[in-house]
Design a protein around this motif. Structure first.
Motif, mmCIF file in Angstrom:
data_model
loop_
_atom_site.group_PDB
_atom_site.id
_atom_site.type_symbol
_atom_site.label_atom_id
_atom_site.label_comp_id
_atom_site.label_asym_id
_atom_site.label_seq_id
_atom_site.Cartn_x
_atom_site.Cartn_y
_atom_site.Cartn_z
ATOM 1 N N VAL A 116 3.342 1.939 -16.991
ATOM 2 C CA VAL A 116 3.127 2.763 -18.187
ATOM 3 C C VAL A 116 3.971 4.022 -18.114
ATOM 4 C CG1 VAL A 116 1.397 4.010 -19.538
ATOM 5 C CG2 VAL A 116 0.803 1.835 -18.476
ATOM 6 N N ASP A 117 4.267 4.483 -16.904
ATOM 7 C CA ASP A 117 5.136 5.645 -16.703
ATOM 8 C C ASP A 117 6.590 5.346 -17.050
ATOM 9 O OD1 ASP A 117 3.692 7.915 -15.822
ATOM 10 O OD2 ASP A 117 3.303 6.942 -13.917
ATOM 11 N N GLY A 118 6.936 4.055 -17.133
ATOM 12 C CA GLY A 118 8.313 3.675 -17.401
ATOM 13 C C GLY A 118 9.091 3.291 -16.160
ATOM 14 N N THR A 119 8.435 3.293 -15.007
ATOM 15 C CA THR A 119 9.101 2.908 -13.767
ATOM 16 C C THR A 119 9.336 1.403 -13.746
ATOM 17 O OG1 THR A 119 8.060 4.711 -12.542
ATOM 18 C CG2 THR A 119 8.906 2.870 -11.247
ATOM 19 N N GLU A 120 10.563 0.991 -13.459
ATOM 20 C CA GLU A 120 10.883 -0.429 -13.394
ATOM 21 C C GLU A 120 10.478 -1.006 -12.043
ATOM 22 O OE1 GLU A 120 14.910 -1.357 -14.366
ATOM 23 O OE2 GLU A 120 14.594 -1.040 -16.514
ATOM 24 N N ILE A 121 9.804 -2.160 -12.089
ATOM 25 C CA ILE A 121 9.379 -2.847 -10.878
ATOM 26 C C ILE A 121 10.218 -4.107 -10.729
ATOM 27 C CG2 ILE A 121 7.465 -3.882 -9.620
ATOM 28 C CD1 ILE A 121 7.109 -0.908 -10.183
ATOM 29 N N SER A 122 11.097 -4.107 -9.747
ATOM 30 C CA SER A 122 11.965 -5.253 -9.496
ATOM 31 C C SER A 122 11.149 -6.387 -8.886
ATOM 32 C CB SER A 122 13.088 -4.831 -8.543
ATOM 33 O OG SER A 122 13.787 -5.956 -8.069
ATOM 34 N N GLU A 157 14.016 -4.944 -0.876
ATOM 35 C CA GLU A 157 14.381 -5.048 0.530
ATOM 36 C C GLU A 157 13.602 -4.003 1.326
ATOM 37 O OE1 GLU A 157 18.576 -4.799 0.990
ATOM 38 O OE2 GLU A 157 18.986 -6.365 -0.494
ATOM 39 N N ARG A 158 13.562 -4.187 2.620
ATOM 40 C CA ARG A 158 12.856 -3.242 3.470
ATOM 41 C C ARG A 158 13.478 -1.855 3.363
ATOM 42 N NH1 ARG A 158 11.839 -4.826 9.633
ATOM 43 N NH2 ARG A 158 10.559 -6.343 8.511
ATOM 44 N N ALA A 159 12.637 -0.839 3.232
ATOM 45 C CA ALA A 159 13.127 0.542 3.185
ATOM 46 C C ALA A 159 13.549 0.973 4.587
ATOM 47 C CB ALA A 159 12.041 1.468 2.653
ATOM 48 N N VAL A 160 14.683 1.610 4.672
ATOM 49 C CA VAL A 160 15.240 2.000 5.969
ATOM 50 C C VAL A 160 14.943 3.476 6.245
ATOM 51 C CG1 VAL A 160 17.355 2.187 7.330
ATOM 52 C CG2 VAL A 160 17.071 0.290 5.721
ATOM 53 N N GLN A 215 -3.581 -2.234 -6.788
ATOM 54 C CA GLN A 215 -3.549 -1.832 -5.381
ATOM 55 C C GLN A 215 -2.313 -1.015 -5.029
ATOM 56 O OE1 GLN A 215 -4.198 -4.956 -2.385
ATOM 57 N NE2 GLN A 215 -2.302 -4.282 -1.414
ATOM 58 N N PHE A 216 -1.140 -1.517 -5.393
ATOM 59 C CA PHE A 216 0.077 -0.852 -4.970
ATOM 60 C C PHE A 216 0.291 0.473 -5.701
ATOM 61 C CE2 PHE A 216 0.930 -5.289 -3.758
ATOM 62 C CZ PHE A 216 1.195 -5.089 -2.417
ATOM 63 N N ALA A 217 -0.086 0.519 -6.969
ATOM 64 C CA ALA A 217 0.050 1.769 -7.711
ATOM 65 C C ALA A 217 -0.860 2.850 -7.121
ATOM 66 C CB ALA A 217 -0.278 1.545 -9.184
ATOM 67 N N SER A 218 -2.095 2.486 -6.801
ATOM 68 C CA SER A 218 -3.025 3.460 -6.226
ATOM 69 C C SER A 218 -2.569 3.893 -4.839
ATOM 70 C CB SER A 218 -4.435 2.870 -6.155
ATOM 71 O OG SER A 218 -4.978 2.708 -7.442
ATOM 72 N N LEU A 219 -2.109 2.949 -4.061
ATOM 73 C CA LEU A 219 -1.594 3.261 -2.732
ATOM 74 C C LEU A 219 -0.408 4.212 -2.822
ATOM 75 C CD1 LEU A 219 -1.291 2.809 0.322
ATOM 76 C CD2 LEU A 219 -0.226 0.608 -0.176
ATOM 77 N N ALA A 220 0.512 3.921 -3.735
ATOM 78 C CA ALA A 220 1.687 4.777 -3.907
ATOM 79 C C ALA A 220 1.287 6.163 -4.398
ATOM 80 C CB ALA A 220 2.665 4.126 -4.893
ATOM 81 N N LYS A 221 0.270 6.230 -5.255
ATOM 82 C CA LYS A 221 -0.191 7.535 -5.754
ATOM 83 C C LYS A 221 -0.731 8.397 -4.616
ATOM 84 C CE LYS A 221 -3.852 7.523 -8.409
ATOM 85 N NZ LYS A 221 -4.658 7.398 -9.636
ATOM 86 N N MET A 222 -1.519 7.777 -3.742
ATOM 87 C CA MET A 222 -2.066 8.521 -2.606
ATOM 88 C C MET A 222 -0.933 9.065 -1.730
ATOM 89 S SD MET A 222 -5.434 8.305 -2.812
ATOM 90 C CE MET A 222 -5.925 8.690 -1.140
ATOM 91 N N SER A 252 7.784 -0.382 3.471
ATOM 92 C CA SER A 252 7.788 -1.412 2.425
ATOM 93 C C SER A 252 8.705 -0.945 1.298
ATOM 94 C CB SER A 252 6.362 -1.621 1.901
ATOM 95 O OG SER A 252 6.380 -2.243 0.637
ATOM 96 N N GLY A 253 9.694 -1.766 0.988
ATOM 97 C CA GLY A 253 10.620 -1.365 -0.067
ATOM 98 C C GLY A 253 9.923 -1.102 -1.385
ATOM 99 N N TYR A 254 8.960 -1.968 -1.725
ATOM 100 C CA TYR A 254 8.226 -1.814 -2.983
ATOM 101 C C TYR A 254 7.401 -0.531 -2.989
ATOM 102 C CZ TYR A 254 4.829 -2.900 -6.690
ATOM 103 O OH TYR A 254 4.020 -2.870 -7.800
ATOM 104 N N VAL A 255 6.597 -0.331 -1.954
ATOM 105 C CA VAL A 255 5.705 0.834 -1.932
ATOM 106 C C VAL A 255 6.489 2.135 -1.813
ATOM 107 C CG1 VAL A 255 3.819 1.976 -0.712
ATOM 108 C CG2 VAL A 255 3.784 -0.504 -1.008
ATOM 109 N N GLU A 256 7.519 2.132 -0.982
ATOM 110 C CA GLU A 256 8.310 3.364 -0.833
ATOM 111 C C GLU A 256 9.005 3.721 -2.149
ATOM 112 O OE1 GLU A 256 8.142 5.353 1.528
ATOM 113 O OE2 GLU A 256 7.812 4.332 3.434
ATOM 114 N N SER A 257 9.528 2.701 -2.833
ATOM 115 C CA SER A 257 10.183 2.945 -4.116
ATOM 116 C C SER A 257 9.193 3.463 -5.149
ATOM 117 C CB SER A 257 10.833 1.652 -4.619
ATOM 118 O OG SER A 257 11.346 1.814 -5.923
#
Length: 618
Positions: free
Chosen positions: A41-47, A51-54, A261-268, A370-375
């Protein structure tokens, strides 16, 4: 030496991103993988692939191998029954009590009076220095703080040893009620100084994200509002003579966690980043931030409330691995009324299982790398920081509320979310998806709700309206139930194998609005369907079958049903090549995936003359 059987990594060949993309595009029959990209809803694109975040180290959260505090609400208006609640909770694994006071938004229509005698009775036999407390009093924050401190003194407890967050939050109350006393800052400082003089260590101020979350704010908007409010309190305390480090140490934060789950985790995680960035930008040495997480009230449904337990489990997981210092799971029946002891037990045990059986607390920041969560963490934080800067340019949190900046931003988010809910792209199990129109009523305590208390206004703003996401569907279901759940006749075409899958989907479509589906019989000829339609007592009909049969006989069925008196005729599906011909034959509308389900259900209610019912909220 590692067993040969455990050399899993050596068993599978390595695949590059290009390899994965090629396999996905093959499954998509040549369509690009970008087709699977989604947006928040924020407009963030979810691929679809990350890949793993370095170079991403775990964030500093709770002390290593330390459990979060298991918090339970004490919210029964009857002090004696509230005491029964808290004693039972403390005997069964709870080590933090959130005291909800009547009239506060956080009390959800219940709670104790902010009076010493009432609170003393509610806390009878509670050892004040062995557990932690949170006060949630809204407009009665000062009165609740005084009542609590008086009870501590009467019990002979050492104030310095009592772990309590006093929850003072006049700006959060302003957002909820639209009213802010002119002397809010002076009163806040006076109350804090009085509590400190008695020996309490705080935190004294809570920056509460719930008013924004409950009104429909996105995760980033929630965090942006929190940051702006932190700064507003920080300024008020510095103006009163407190040093920056002392002032910031008086503040804690409440964030909402939900079924994403991932949105709440990323928010925290983003909140931790933003806090560190705020201190760095202001040139203040790092201080830890205490975060209390509460499961989202806005995600709760009145319909099929047991599904809320699943939502809350996911939310609690996100809060725990996201590093919350304490977690409160709101009982699954809260949208229906004051939860029973059985409901409270479920929410309490949910945390116990995640802590003691799943051992979630034993790994610090497991999402790191995690590439997804870090992004998602970075994107959420960036949007939140941008909103925070807008609020600051507007003059700060109070001025932004007065000018409607936050209200307007949240309204735009609600428009986006509303479309997702209406089309069921954001499906609500039990409400918009997989409804059960014959579900039995769920028991709650027979306690009348208490109105939100509004403070004397020196400043005013448009209050943020708390609303649950499922309310539009609940309103339709309640109205249809009051009207006896009027039926829709299914003119299924062909054999059972031809129509069953689509009929099941279509049944869910209409019953989301309380319209009962009739007939599981298949028809080869329109005359057969018309005969059963006339005998059914239904006044609307849906033609259900495969597109091939629609092309062959759909127009005949539609024309015959119309001539038989059907007020509305639906086609289940979207046969694009023949939609115009079907409409000319009498089809009024089409029920298909991603159509505006709410609009169609409202249209049916209007045609059937189903009257809306008064909103019934706890």
């Amino acid at each position: 030496m590692m067993s040969e059987a455990l050399r899993i990594a050596e068993t599978f060949p390595g695949y590059s991103r290009e390899d994965w993309a090629a396999m996905v595009e093959k499954a998509l029959k040549g369509q690009p993988i970008s087709r699977l990209t989604t947006k928040t809803v924020d407009g963030t694109e979810i691929s679809p692939i990350f890949e793993r975040a370095v170079g991403k180290a775990p964030l500093a959260m709770r002390p290593q191998d330390t459990t979060w505090a298991v918090c339970q609400r004490m919210d029964h208006p009857d002090a004696a029954k509230a005491n029964d609640q808290v004693l039972n909770d403390l005997m069964n694994g709870v080590n933090m009590i959130s005291i909800a006071f009547a009239g506060s938004a956080a009390a959800r229509g219940f709670g104790l009076a902010a009076e010493k005698d009432v609170l003393a009775k509610a806390l009878n036999e509670v050892l004040m220095d062995l557990i932690a407390f949170r006060l949630e009093a809204g407009a009665a924050g000062d009165a609740a703080a005084k009542a609590f401190s008086d009870v501590v003194a009467d019990k002979g407890a050492d104030a310095a040893s009592v772990k309590v967050s006093f929850g003072l939050d006049p700006i959060g109350c302003f957002a909820s009620t639209g009213a802010l006393p002119a002397d809010w800052a002076a009163t806040l400082v006076s109350t804090i100084k009085d509590l400190k003089a008695k020996g309490f260590k705080g935190p004294f101020i809570t920056v509460d994200a719930r008013p924004y979350h409950d009104a429909g704010a996105t995760d980033a908007q929630e965090l942006g509002a929190v940051l702006a409010t932190i700064v507003a309190y920080w300024r008020a305390l510095e103006d009163a003579g407190f040093e920056a480090s002392e002032a910031l140490g008086m503040i804690d934060v409440v964030l909402c966690v939900e079924a994403d789950q991932f949105a709440s985790l990323a928010k925290m995680r983003a909140m931790r980043h933003l806090w560190a960035l705020l201190l760095e930008s202001a040139g203040v040495d790092f201080l830890p931030l205490t975060i209390h997480a509460e499961s989202s009230w806005a995600m709760m449904t009145r319909l099929d409330p047991y599904v809320n337990i699943l939502r809350e489990t996911t939310a609690c997981f996100a809060a725990g691995v996201g590093g919350a210092d304490s977690v409160c799971i709101v009982p699954h029946t809260i949208a229906l009324g004051l939860p029973t002891s059985h409901d409270r037990r479920i929410s309490r045990n949910l945390q116990t299982m995640l802590l003691e059986e799943s051992n979630l607390y034993r790994v610090t920041d497991p999402a790191a790398g995690s590439g997804y969560v870090e992004s998602l963490t970075e994107e959420t934080g960036s949007i939140a920081w941008a909103l925070f800067q807008q609020v600051e340019k507007a003059g700060g949190a109070v001025e932004a509320l007065k000018k409607g900046l936050l209200v307007d931003a949240i309204a735009k988010s609600n428009e986006v979310r509303g479309k997702l809910v209406a089309t069921r792209r954001a499906a609500l199990t039990g409400a918009s998806a997989f409804p059960n129109i014959d579900e039995k009523d769920v028991e709650v305590e027979a306690v009348a709700p208490i109105a939100l208390a509004v403070p004397a206004a020196g400043e005013s703003c448009t209050p943020l309206k708390a609303m649950r996401v499922s309310e539009p569907y609940e309103a339709l279901r309640a109205a249809a139930k009051a009207a006896g759940n009027p039926p829709i006749f299914f003119a299924n075409m062909g054999r059972i194998a031809d129509f069953t899958a689509r009929a099941t989907w279509t049944k869910n479509f209409f019953e989301a609005g309380g319209i009962r589906s009739l007939s599981d019989k298949g028809y080869n000829e329109a005359a057969e369907a018309v005969a059963d339609f006339k005998a059914s007592g239904a006044s609307i009909a849906a033609i259900v079958g495969p597109d091939g049969l629609y092309e062959e006989k759909g127009a005949d069925f539609a024309k015959a049903l119309k001539e038989a008196g059907a007020k509305m005729v639906y086609i289940a599906g979207r046969p694009k090549d023949i939609m115009e011909a079907l409409s000319a034959a009498g089809v009024d509308s089409f029920a298909f995936e991603s159509c505006d389900v709410l609009a169609e259900l409202i249209k049916i209610h209007d045609v059937l003359g189903i009257a809306p019912v008064a909103k019934a909220e706890a």
